[in-house]
Design a protein around this motif. Sequence first.
Motif, PDB file in Angstrom:
ATOM      1  N   LEU A 305       0.756  -1.086  -0.175  1.00 41.86           N
ATOM      2  CA  LEU A 305       0.054   0.072   0.016  1.00 41.86           C
ATOM      3  C   LEU A 305       0.940   1.450   0.211  1.00 41.86           C
ATOM      4  O   LEU A 305       2.021   1.135   0.627  1.00 41.86           O
ATOM      5  CB  LEU A 305      -0.736   0.257   1.274  1.00 41.86           C
ATOM      6  CG  LEU A 305      -2.190  -1.163   1.382  1.00 41.86           C
ATOM      7  CD1 LEU A 305      -2.816  -0.935   2.652  1.00 41.86           C
ATOM      8  CD2 LEU A 305      -3.047  -0.850   0.099  1.00 41.86           C
ATOM      9  N   TRP A 308      -0.106   7.215   2.305  1.00 42.53           N
ATOM     10  CA  TRP A 308      -1.519   7.480   2.641  1.00 42.53           C
ATOM     11  C   TRP A 308      -2.384   6.640   2.829  1.00 42.53           C
ATOM     12  O   TRP A 308      -3.447   6.627   3.738  1.00 42.53           O
ATOM     13  CB  TRP A 308      -2.031   8.651   1.685  1.00 42.53           C
ATOM     14  CG  TRP A 308      -1.861   8.197   0.293  1.00 42.53           C
ATOM     15  CD1 TRP A 308      -2.708   7.539  -0.328  1.00 42.53           C
ATOM     16  CD2 TRP A 308      -0.573   8.426  -0.657  1.00 42.53           C
ATOM     17  NE1 TRP A 308      -2.398   7.254  -1.742  1.00 42.53           N
ATOM     18  CE2 TRP A 308      -1.094   7.743  -1.695  1.00 42.53           C
ATOM     19  CE3 TRP A 308       0.617   9.171  -0.531  1.00 42.53           C
ATOM     20  CZ2 TRP A 308      -0.368   8.054  -2.995  1.00 42.53           C
ATOM     21  CZ3 TRP A 308       1.424   9.241  -1.587  1.00 42.53           C
ATOM     22  CH2 TRP A 308       1.102   8.472  -2.879  1.00 42.53           C
ATOM     23  N   ASP A 309      -2.285   5.324   2.255  1.00 40.17           N
ATOM     24  CA  ASP A 309      -3.364   4.504   2.364  1.00 40.17           C
ATOM     25  C   ASP A 309      -3.079   3.527   3.625  1.00 40.17           C
ATOM     26  O   ASP A 309      -3.966   3.269   4.307  1.00 40.17           O
ATOM     27  CB  ASP A 309      -3.222   3.118   1.193  1.00 40.17           C
ATOM     28  CG  ASP A 309      -3.827   3.992  -0.103  1.00 40.17           C
ATOM     29  OD1 ASP A 309      -4.687   4.742  -0.043  1.00 40.17           O
ATOM     30  OD2 ASP A 309      -3.568   3.510  -1.164  1.00 40.17           O
ATOM     31  N   LYS A 310      -1.774   3.522   3.970  1.00 40.37           N
ATOM     32  CA  LYS A 310      -1.557   2.933   5.228  1.00 40.37           C
ATOM     33  C   LYS A 310      -1.817   3.747   6.483  1.00 40.37           C
ATOM     34  O   LYS A 310      -2.389   3.247   7.388  1.00 40.37           O
ATOM     35  CB  LYS A 310       0.148   2.838   5.432  1.00 40.37           C
ATOM     36  CG  LYS A 310       0.654   1.754   4.551  1.00 40.37           C
ATOM     37  CD  LYS A 310       2.150   1.527   4.742  1.00 40.37           C
ATOM     38  CE  LYS A 310       2.751   0.477   3.837  1.00 40.37           C
ATOM     39  NZ  LYS A 310       4.230   0.396   3.774  1.00 40.37           N
ATOM     40  N   THR A 312      -4.547   5.967   6.384  1.00 37.86           N
ATOM     41  CA  THR A 312      -5.965   5.799   6.406  1.00 37.86           C
ATOM     42  C   THR A 312      -6.463   4.364   6.999  1.00 37.86           C
ATOM     43  O   THR A 312      -7.505   4.287   7.754  1.00 37.86           O
ATOM     44  CB  THR A 312      -6.458   5.810   4.996  1.00 37.86           C
ATOM     45  OG1 THR A 312      -6.034   7.031   4.400  1.00 37.86           O
ATOM     46  CG2 THR A 312      -7.829   5.802   5.108  1.00 37.86           C
TER      47      THR A 312
END
Length: 379
Positions: A305, A308-310, A312
């Motif tokens: 990931l 920013w996905d981590k 989130t």
Amino acid sequence: PSSIDLYSKYDRLEDVLRNTAGHQILEAELGAKDREMVQLVEDVQRLQASLSKLRESSSTQITQLQIQLSSKTATLKQLEEKLQEHADYEEDMSKPLEVLLLEKNRSLQSESSSLRIANTELSGRYADLQLEFSSAVRTSAEQKELILKLEHDLSSIQTMSSLSRPDAEGSDLTSMIDSIPEPIREATAMFTGMAPQGELPQGQMDSLLSIISSQRERFRSRNQELEAESRSVQVTMQALQSELDSLRADNIKLYEKIKFLQSYPGRAGGSDDMVTVRYSSQYEERLDPFASFSKRERQRRYLSLSPWDKVTLSLGRGILSNKMARTIAFFYTLFLHCLVFLVLYKTAWSESIGRDCSAFCAKKYSDHLHRFHENGDNL
């Protein structure tokens, strides 16, 4: 006579000169002695300073030597302890490796059997505690039912005592006596020595109420004691359950060690009893490749990931896993929606007011032009 006076004066002058010369010599000697004394004082101070420096250096060296001696002593003690620990290596080296493994296997088997016995005892104790807990729950339920029944009977008696006593015996008295519960009437008859259908005196009724109230209090205290015992039994059950879990984990580790020893060349397989089969299945469940594969896949997907996905994902997990965080997020979202709604409403209201004012001013201006400057004369 004049010459005698001159001679006497001359003698006195010579005495004075001799005394003056002696004083000068004494002063010179005194100055020399003072200089020697100052030099000696300086020498003494210099010697004292050097002596203090020598004392400080010697004390520092003594402290360092003592520290080195203590460290050497501690090292010597550690070496002696290690030597004592490894003193039996020569005896063990005389035995072959298979004999050592057999002895280790026997010790592990004896430890496993003792743990198995302890597990059996704990299981029996757990079953006994469960039976005691179930009986305590049943007794508590029965006591609650009795308490409810007694409270209902007491409420009916209090209702009857609050009613006015009739002037003559008749159907009203009969109906009132019939409305008394049967256990209360029997207890009243036994207490007063009268028939159940007779009239109940007021003093005896009060005594009966006090007896029933005290009995209810006793039942209530007994119920509280049973509830405390039930809570203690629950705590004991939880402790036993945790102990059983720890024993199960220890048994699985022991089975793993036994399996390792059995895999050694020249060792025959162990006995396939029920306990070994049970712990072997639990050991195989711990070594499940699908679980480890799914764990590795989740880790790989997480590492693939973007940052920013981590962030989130971590934030979402943190919010969803905590009740307080979920509550705060809900009210924060609600507050933001309300704030946006209010801002939009205020903006729309301001624009509407501006349009209305512009239209009103334009209408007033057109009315003014139409009224006063209709023909264009006063422009």
